[in-house]
Design a protein around this motif. Structure first.
Motif, PDB file in Angstrom:
ATOM      1  N   SER A  15       7.279   5.159   2.075  1.00 25.90           N
ATOM      2  CA  SER A  15       8.669   5.776   2.376  1.00 25.90           C
ATOM      3  C   SER A  15       9.759   4.752   2.769  1.00 25.90           C
ATOM      4  O   SER A  15       9.568   3.681   2.899  1.00 25.90           O
ATOM      5  N   ARG A  16      10.788   5.365   2.872  1.00 24.33           N
ATOM      6  CA  ARG A  16      12.146   4.727   2.941  1.00 24.33           C
ATOM      7  C   ARG A  16      11.784   4.084   4.621  1.00 24.33           C
ATOM      8  O   ARG A  16      12.316   3.097   4.579  1.00 24.33           O
ATOM      9  N   GLU A  17      11.472   4.736   5.374  1.00 24.59           N
ATOM     10  CA  GLU A  17      11.151   4.110   6.831  1.00 24.59           C
ATOM     11  C   GLU A  17      10.382   2.754   6.775  1.00 24.59           C
ATOM     12  O   GLU A  17      10.853   1.780   7.314  1.00 24.59           O
ATOM     13  N   THR A  18       9.512   2.971   5.817  1.00 25.90           N
ATOM     14  CA  THR A  18       8.680   1.736   5.740  1.00 25.90           C
ATOM     15  C   THR A  18       9.204   0.573   5.267  1.00 25.90           C
ATOM     16  O   THR A  18       9.131  -0.604   6.032  1.00 25.90           O
ATOM     17  N   LEU A  19       9.925   0.490   4.476  1.00 23.84           N
ATOM     18  CA  LEU A  19      10.691  -0.361   3.819  1.00 23.84           C
ATOM     19  C   LEU A  19      11.936  -0.972   4.818  1.00 23.84           C
ATOM     20  O   LEU A  19      12.303  -2.196   5.105  1.00 23.84           O
ATOM     21  N   LEU A  20      12.499  -0.036   5.264  1.00 20.65           N
ATOM     22  CA  LEU A  20      13.767  -0.298   6.293  1.00 20.65           C
ATOM     23  C   LEU A  20      13.132  -1.019   7.332  1.00 20.65           C
ATOM     24  O   LEU A  20      13.842  -2.013   7.892  1.00 20.65           O
ATOM     25  N   ARG A  21      12.042  -0.546   7.724  1.00 24.97           N
ATOM     26  CA  ARG A  21      11.474  -1.241   9.153  1.00 24.97           C
ATOM     27  C   ARG A  21      10.943  -2.808   8.731  1.00 24.97           C
ATOM     28  O   ARG A  21      10.725  -3.302   9.788  1.00 24.97           O
ATOM     29  N   ALA A  22      10.974  -2.861   7.718  1.00 24.91           N
ATOM     30  CA  ALA A  22      10.017  -4.276   7.216  1.00 24.91           C
ATOM     31  C   ALA A  22      11.369  -5.156   6.813  1.00 24.91           C
ATOM     32  O   ALA A  22      11.250  -6.432   6.730  1.00 24.91           O
ATOM     33  N   LYS A  23      12.519  -4.639   6.495  1.00 23.12           N
ATOM     34  CA  LYS A  23      13.705  -5.350   6.341  1.00 23.12           C
ATOM     35  C   LYS A  23      13.841  -6.804   6.907  1.00 23.12           C
ATOM     36  O   LYS A  23      14.046  -7.806   6.523  1.00 23.12           O
ATOM     37  N   ALA A  24      13.851  -6.525   8.278  1.00 22.95           N
ATOM     38  CA  ALA A  24      14.065  -7.733   9.201  1.00 22.95           C
ATOM     39  C   ALA A  24      12.943  -8.690   8.961  1.00 22.95           C
ATOM     40  O   ALA A  24      13.389  -9.877   9.203  1.00 22.95           O
ATOM     41  N   ASP A  25      11.784  -8.574   8.531  1.00 24.73           N
ATOM     42  CA  ASP A  25      10.737  -9.370   8.299  1.00 24.73           C
ATOM     43  C   ASP A  25      10.609 -10.127   7.035  1.00 24.73           C
ATOM     44  O   ASP A  25       9.987 -11.138   6.753  1.00 24.73           O
ATOM     45  N   ILE A  28       0.772  -1.285  -0.134  1.00 21.31           N
ATOM     46  CA  ILE A  28       0.032   0.021  -0.274  1.00 21.31           C
ATOM     47  C   ILE A  28       1.054   1.255  -0.050  1.00 21.31           C
ATOM     48  O   ILE A  28       1.865   1.393   0.928  1.00 21.31           O
ATOM     49  N   GLY A  29       0.737   2.105  -1.153  1.00 19.76           N
ATOM     50  CA  GLY A  29       1.577   3.124  -1.253  1.00 19.76           C
ATOM     51  C   GLY A  29       1.014   4.402  -1.848  1.00 19.76           C
ATOM     52  O   GLY A  29      -0.206   4.177  -2.394  1.00 19.76           O
TER      53      GLY A  29
END
Length: 75
Positions: free
Chosen positions: A61-71, A33-34
């Motif tokens: 947003s960059r934050e959305t992707l970076l916070r998803a990286k670990a998952d 969703i974006g």
């Protein structure tokens, strides 16, 4: 199947509901969703990238992707 990364509320959304989001689907693909940005970015794609008529360019947003990286699974 599951959210990938932090929820909008965890990322600081005032309403906690309407923000970029990433989900893993039961078939292993991902839904995003974006902000729809096809008209603005279609002409900026590199020569080796293409988009089908039924596909859209979506910005998160960059934050959305970076916070998803670990998952995001490695395989």
């Amino acid at each position: 199947m599951r959210r990938i990364g932090a929820s909008p509320r965890e990322r600081g959304s005032a309403a906690g509901q309407t923000c970029p989001d990433i989900f893993e689907l039961s078939d292993g693909s991902f839904a995003v969703i974006g902000t729809e940005a096809t008209a603005d970015l279609d002409g900026e794609l590199p020569p080796d990238a293409a988009r089908a008529d039924y596909e859209r360019i979506v910005v998160i947003s960059r934050e959305t992707l970076l916070r998803a990286k670990a998952d995001i699974p490695d395989a």
